[in-house]
Design an enzyme around this catalytic site. Structure first.
Site, PDB file in Angstrom:
ATOM      1  N   GLU A  71      10.254   2.538  10.552  1.00 17.97           N
ATOM      2  CA  GLU A  71      11.239   3.588  10.257  1.00 17.97           C
ATOM      3  C   GLU A  71      10.476   4.899  10.355  1.00 17.97           C
ATOM      4  O   GLU A  71       9.683   5.229   9.463  1.00 17.97           O
ATOM      5  CB  GLU A  71      11.798   3.420   8.829  1.00 17.97           C
ATOM      6  CG  GLU A  71      12.609   2.173   8.604  1.00 17.97           C
ATOM      7  CD  GLU A  71      14.044   2.288   9.110  1.00 17.97           C
ATOM      8  OE1 GLU A  71      14.420   3.349   9.649  1.00 17.97           O
ATOM      9  OE2 GLU A  71      14.789   1.299   8.973  1.00 17.97           O
TER      10      GLU A  71
ATOM     11  N   GLU B  71       9.191  17.524  14.674  1.00 22.07           N
ATOM     12  CA  GLU B  71       9.569  17.301  13.273  1.00 22.07           C
ATOM     13  C   GLU B  71       8.640  18.145  12.391  1.00 22.07           C
ATOM     14  O   GLU B  71       7.436  17.897  12.344  1.00 22.07           O
ATOM     15  CB  GLU B  71       9.439  15.818  12.893  1.00 22.07           C
ATOM     16  CG  GLU B  71       9.953  15.547  11.499  1.00 22.07           C
ATOM     17  CD  GLU B  71       9.696  14.130  11.008  1.00 22.07           C
ATOM     18  OE1 GLU B  71       8.572  13.629  11.165  1.00 22.07           O
ATOM     19  OE2 GLU B  71      10.627  13.536  10.432  1.00 22.07           O
TER      20      GLU B  71
ATOM     21  N   LYS C 224       0.865  -1.194   0.000  1.00 23.46           N
ATOM     22  CA  LYS C 224       0.000   0.000   0.000  1.00 23.46           C
ATOM     23  C   LYS C 224       0.899   1.240   0.000  1.00 23.46           C
ATOM     24  O   LYS C 224       1.522   1.594   0.999  1.00 23.46           O
ATOM     25  CB  LYS C 224      -0.894   0.015   1.255  1.00 23.46           C
ATOM     26  CG  LYS C 224      -1.826   1.222   1.291  1.00 23.46           C
ATOM     27  CD  LYS C 224      -1.586   2.009   2.549  1.00 23.46           C
ATOM     28  CE  LYS C 224      -2.226   3.360   2.649  1.00 23.46           C
ATOM     29  NZ  LYS C 224      -1.964   4.341   1.628  1.00 23.46           N
TER      30      LYS C 224
ATOM     31  N   CYS D 157      13.612  12.152   5.918  1.00 25.30           N
ATOM     32  CA  CYS D 157      13.637  11.757   7.336  1.00 25.30           C
ATOM     33  C   CYS D 157      14.991  12.087   7.951  1.00 25.30           C
ATOM     34  O   CYS D 157      15.110  12.272   9.151  1.00 25.30           O
ATOM     35  CB  CYS D 157      13.329  10.277   7.466  1.00 25.30           C
ATOM     36  SG  CYS D 157      14.357   9.276   6.405  1.00 25.30           S
TER      37      CYS D 157
HETATM   38  P1  NAP Z   1       2.348   8.902   7.379  1.00 18.03           P
HETATM   39  O1  NAP Z   1       1.271   9.905   7.392  1.00 18.03           O
HETATM   40  O2  NAP Z   1       2.598   8.137   8.625  1.00 18.03           O
HETATM   41  O3  NAP Z   1       1.988   7.912   6.160  1.00 18.03           O
HETATM   42  C1  NAP Z   1       2.844   6.906   5.735  1.00 18.03           C
HETATM   43  C2  NAP Z   1       2.039   5.789   5.111  1.00 18.03           C
HETATM   44  O4  NAP Z   1       1.211   5.197   6.105  1.00 18.03           O
HETATM   45  C3  NAP Z   1       1.092   6.231   4.002  1.00 18.03           C
HETATM   46  O5  NAP Z   1       0.997   5.207   3.046  1.00 18.03           O
HETATM   47  C4  NAP Z   1      -0.238   6.409   4.745  1.00 18.03           C
HETATM   48  O6  NAP Z   1      -1.356   6.282   3.902  1.00 18.03           O
HETATM   49  C5  NAP Z   1      -0.146   5.238   5.708  1.00 18.03           C
HETATM   50  N1  NAP Z   1      -0.924   5.385   6.939  1.00 18.03           N
HETATM   51  C6  NAP Z   1      -1.204   6.517   7.627  1.00 18.03           C
HETATM   52  N2  NAP Z   1      -1.946   6.228   8.725  1.00 18.03           N
HETATM   53  C7  NAP Z   1      -2.105   4.877   8.735  1.00 18.03           C
HETATM   54  C8  NAP Z   1      -2.763   3.964   9.611  1.00 18.03           C
HETATM   55  N3  NAP Z   1      -3.406   4.390  10.688  1.00 18.03           N
HETATM   56  N4  NAP Z   1      -2.713   2.644   9.330  1.00 18.03           N
HETATM   57  C9  NAP Z   1      -2.043   2.206   8.244  1.00 18.03           C
HETATM   58  N5  NAP Z   1      -1.430   3.017   7.356  1.00 18.03           N
HETATM   59  C10 NAP Z   1      -1.453   4.340   7.608  1.00 18.03           C
HETATM   60  O7  NAP Z   1       3.738   9.549   6.958  1.00 18.03           O
HETATM   61  P2  NAP Z   1       4.060  10.463   5.696  1.00 18.03           P
HETATM   62  O8  NAP Z   1       3.533  11.834   5.932  1.00 18.03           O
HETATM   63  O9  NAP Z   1       3.639   9.756   4.443  1.00 18.03           O
HETATM   64  O10 NAP Z   1       5.654  10.484   5.695  1.00 18.03           O
HETATM   65  C11 NAP Z   1       6.414  11.412   6.408  1.00 18.03           C
HETATM   66  C12 NAP Z   1       7.002  10.777   7.653  1.00 18.03           C
HETATM   67  O11 NAP Z   1       7.769   9.642   7.287  1.00 18.03           O
HETATM   68  C13 NAP Z   1       7.956  11.690   8.387  1.00 18.03           C
HETATM   69  O12 NAP Z   1       7.722  11.584   9.771  1.00 18.03           O
HETATM   70  C14 NAP Z   1       9.324  11.123   8.032  1.00 18.03           C
HETATM   71  O13 NAP Z   1      10.338  11.403   8.965  1.00 18.03           O
HETATM   72  C15 NAP Z   1       9.017   9.668   7.959  1.00 18.03           C
HETATM   73  N6  NAP Z   1      10.043   8.952   7.190  1.00 18.03           N
HETATM   74  C16 NAP Z   1      10.916   8.139   7.857  1.00 18.03           C
HETATM   75  C17 NAP Z   1      11.918   7.467   7.175  1.00 18.03           C
HETATM   76  C18 NAP Z   1      12.883   6.573   7.889  1.00 18.03           C
HETATM   77  O14 NAP Z   1      13.513   5.778   7.220  1.00 18.03           O
HETATM   78  N7  NAP Z   1      13.031   6.663   9.192  1.00 18.03           N
HETATM   79  C19 NAP Z   1      12.020   7.636   5.788  1.00 18.03           C
HETATM   80  C20 NAP Z   1      11.116   8.465   5.141  1.00 18.03           C
HETATM   81  C21 NAP Z   1      10.126   9.111   5.842  1.00 18.03           C
HETATM   82  P3  NAP Z   1      -2.008   7.557   3.165  1.00 18.03           P
HETATM   83  O15 NAP Z   1      -0.948   8.152   2.313  1.00 18.03           O
HETATM   84  O16 NAP Z   1      -3.118   6.955   2.380  1.00 18.03           O
HETATM   85  O17 NAP Z   1      -2.483   8.501   4.232  1.00 18.03           O
END
Ligand code: NAP
Length: 484
Positions: free
Chosen positions: A246, A376, A173, A280
């Site tokens: 992550e 963040e 997904k 990130c």
């Molecule tokens: P996010 O809002 O947590 O979403 C990530 C993914 O999870 C998306 O596919 C989202 O779907 C899905 N999702 C959200 N809520 C969910 C739930 N309750 N159950 C299952 N899936 C769910 O994060 P983002 O805004 O896309 O990404 C930014 C974040 O990622 C930042 O905090 C960044 O630091 C972190 N990040 C970390 C790393 C690492 O390696 N540590 C690398 C890259 C990014 P939808 O898109 O459909 O909402």
């Protein structure tokens, strides 16, 4: 407008619910295409397909699985230009970074293809005569792969390549902000010869798809990259699945008074404003020795003001847009907070209204515990904190809940080694910015960033179990622990 489909059991198909959603180009808000707004029935079909194909895929010798991954890498390389442009259009990062996103995917598929001839277990001694002890790697089963938008090709590639080489099948997904990148990646997997049912793509919302994957009783593993809040949710809801997380970062760069200031300034700007601060590993805090604060600040502001904001496909553009309206609003909110907490010395304004643009922004005189130095923001906002000593700098670096990447600029070997050991993060760079991980080394964090390691020599732990084998060739019942 093209309506893109799910990929389940080797077929491109519509969602059972018949609903769709759109993805936008963040530089100009133009629609990229329509995608399946899937539901639990689609997830169920994908899980069934992944279960059905598991036996055959996991039985295939790992080097043979590796050959298919190598073909994926070859096809990605052939399509690098096209995919790089797509990353820039759908996600917004400038073209050279879009191409870098694809290159990372090529690198990881090549690396994991080679892992097909390793997947090492261990051998060790036995307490008893005529007994062999060793371990082997076994797959986990059906994996749920949930990914963010900021590396729309590379992050899915990191997870999918490792999951597949270990013999798992999967339901993928992608982020709802970058579904087209996911569709194009899966088309390449299909073309490379991944058998039907092994990789299943289900696009749709967190609520209707992500959440269902997280709770699904027959999915045995979840690999997630995204925000800390979603990571916490998954920790609560995934039950006893094998979970890899992550999560976010609030990455510091320490600049000591013996550092090369030009080099530090260059690294800080690349780290803070590259990918518009949406990595990130992006640097969002500079912790600088008081003696050189003014000089570094001047250097940063002079250079940041010259950075060109715009559509990443155009030549000379260094900073692209934020991903969407919500990200823009979040950045604006934090900039207002920053104006109360510190001193704004660069940026602070919206860019062109055609897209979700925000200027590279720098605050100085920020205190360690200020909101902008703790949360963040995930946008082009940098805070400068000044300190008197290295100990104070390390304490400031460690004052946040996250621990992904970190860096120190210094020409003093003692400062370097102390920082390597004392900064609480999964990665520390010496005299380099906080970004630039290479795929043959483990990647991940500590504290609230999560404790998973992806890529490199630890990258297969997340996607396999280590199973222990005892072979007794003594022809009698031998008991361990000295029992007669
Ligand atoms: P996010 O809002 O947590 O979403 C990530 C993914 O999870 C998306 O596919 C989202 O779907 C899905 N999702 C959200 N809520 C969910 C739930 N309750 N159950 C299952 N899936 C769910 O994060 P983002 O805004 O896309 O990404 C930014 C974040 O990622 C930042 O905090 C960044 O630091 C972190 N990040 C970390 C790393 C690492 O390696 N540590 C690398 C890259 C990014 P939808 O898109 O459909 O909402």
């Amino acid at each position: 407008m093209t309506v893109h489909k799910n990929y389940i059991d080797g077929k491109w198909c519509n969602s059972k619910g018949g609903k769709t959603f759109t993805s936008l180009n963040p530089s100009n808000k133009k629609v990229m295409g329509q995608f399946q707004a899937s539901n639990s029935e689609d997830v169920e079909d994908a899980v069934k397909a992944a279960e059905k194909s598991f036996h055959e895929w996991s039985d295939k010798p790992a080097p043979e699985r590796g050959l298919i991954l190598l073909e994926v890498a070859n096809l990605l390389r052939k399509n690098k230009e096209k995919l790089g442009k797509l990353v820039t259009k759908e996600m917004g990062k400038v073209l050279k970074e879009g191409l870098g996103d694809v290159q990372e995917a090529i690198d990881i598929f090549e690396y994991m293809a080679g892992e097909g001839r390793r997947l090492y277990g261990r051998t060790t001694t036995s307490e008893l005569r005529n007994k062999a002890c060793f371990s082997i790697r076994i797959p986990v089963g059906v994996f749920g792969i949930i990914t963010p938008w900021n590396f729309p090709i590379a992050i899915p590639a990191w997870k999918i390549s490792a999951a597949l080489i270990c013999g798992n099948t999967l339901v993928f997904k992608p982020s709802s902000d970058t579904p087209l990148c996911a569709v194009e990646l899966v088309k390449i997997l299909e073309k490379a010869g991944i058998p039907s049912g092994v990789v299943n793509l289900v696009t749709g919302s967190a609520r209707e798809v992500g959440n269902v994957i997280v709770k699904h009783p027959r999915i045995r593993g979840i690999s997630f990259t995204g925000s800390r809040d979603t990571g916490l949710y998954i920790t609560r809801e995934a039950g006893l699945k094998k979970v890899g997380l992550e999560l976010g970062g609030k990455n510091p760069i320490i600049v000591m008074d013996d550092a090369d200031i030009n080099l530090a300034a260059e690294g800080i700007l690349w780290s803070a404003f590259g990918t518009t601060g949406q990595r990130c590993t992006a640097c969002s805090r500079v912790i600088v020795h008081k003696k050189i604060k003014d000089k570094l600040e001047k250097e940063l502001v002079n250079r940041a003001k010259k950075m060109r904001l715009g559509d990443g496909l155009k030549k000379g553009i260094e900073v692209g847009p934020l991903i969407n309206e919500a990200a823009l609003d979040k950045t604006k909110r934090y900039v207002e907070i920053g104006k109360r907490e510190g001193k704004l010395i660069c940026g602070g304004n919206l860019g062109s209204k055609k897209g979700y643009f925000f200027e590279p922004t720098i605050f100085t005189d920020v205190k360690v515990n200020n909101t902008i130095a703790q949360d963040e923001i995930f946008g082009p906002v940098l805070s400068i904190i000044s300190v008197d000593t290295l100990d104070e700098a390390i304490k400031a670096a460690n004052s946040v809940k996250y621990g992904l990447s970190s860096s120190i600029y210094t020409n003093n070997i003692n400062n370097s080694f102390k920082s390597m050991n004392k900064i609480e993060s999964g990665i520390t760079y010496i005299n380099s910015s906080t970004i630039g991980a290479e795929v043959h080394l483990p990647f991940g964090g500590v504290k609230d960033t999560g404790h998973t390691r992806e890529a490199g020599w630890s990258g297969i732990d997340e996607f396999s179990h280590e199973k222990v084998i005892y072979v007794d060739y003594s022809n009698k019942l031998q008991k361990a622990q000295g029992i007669d």
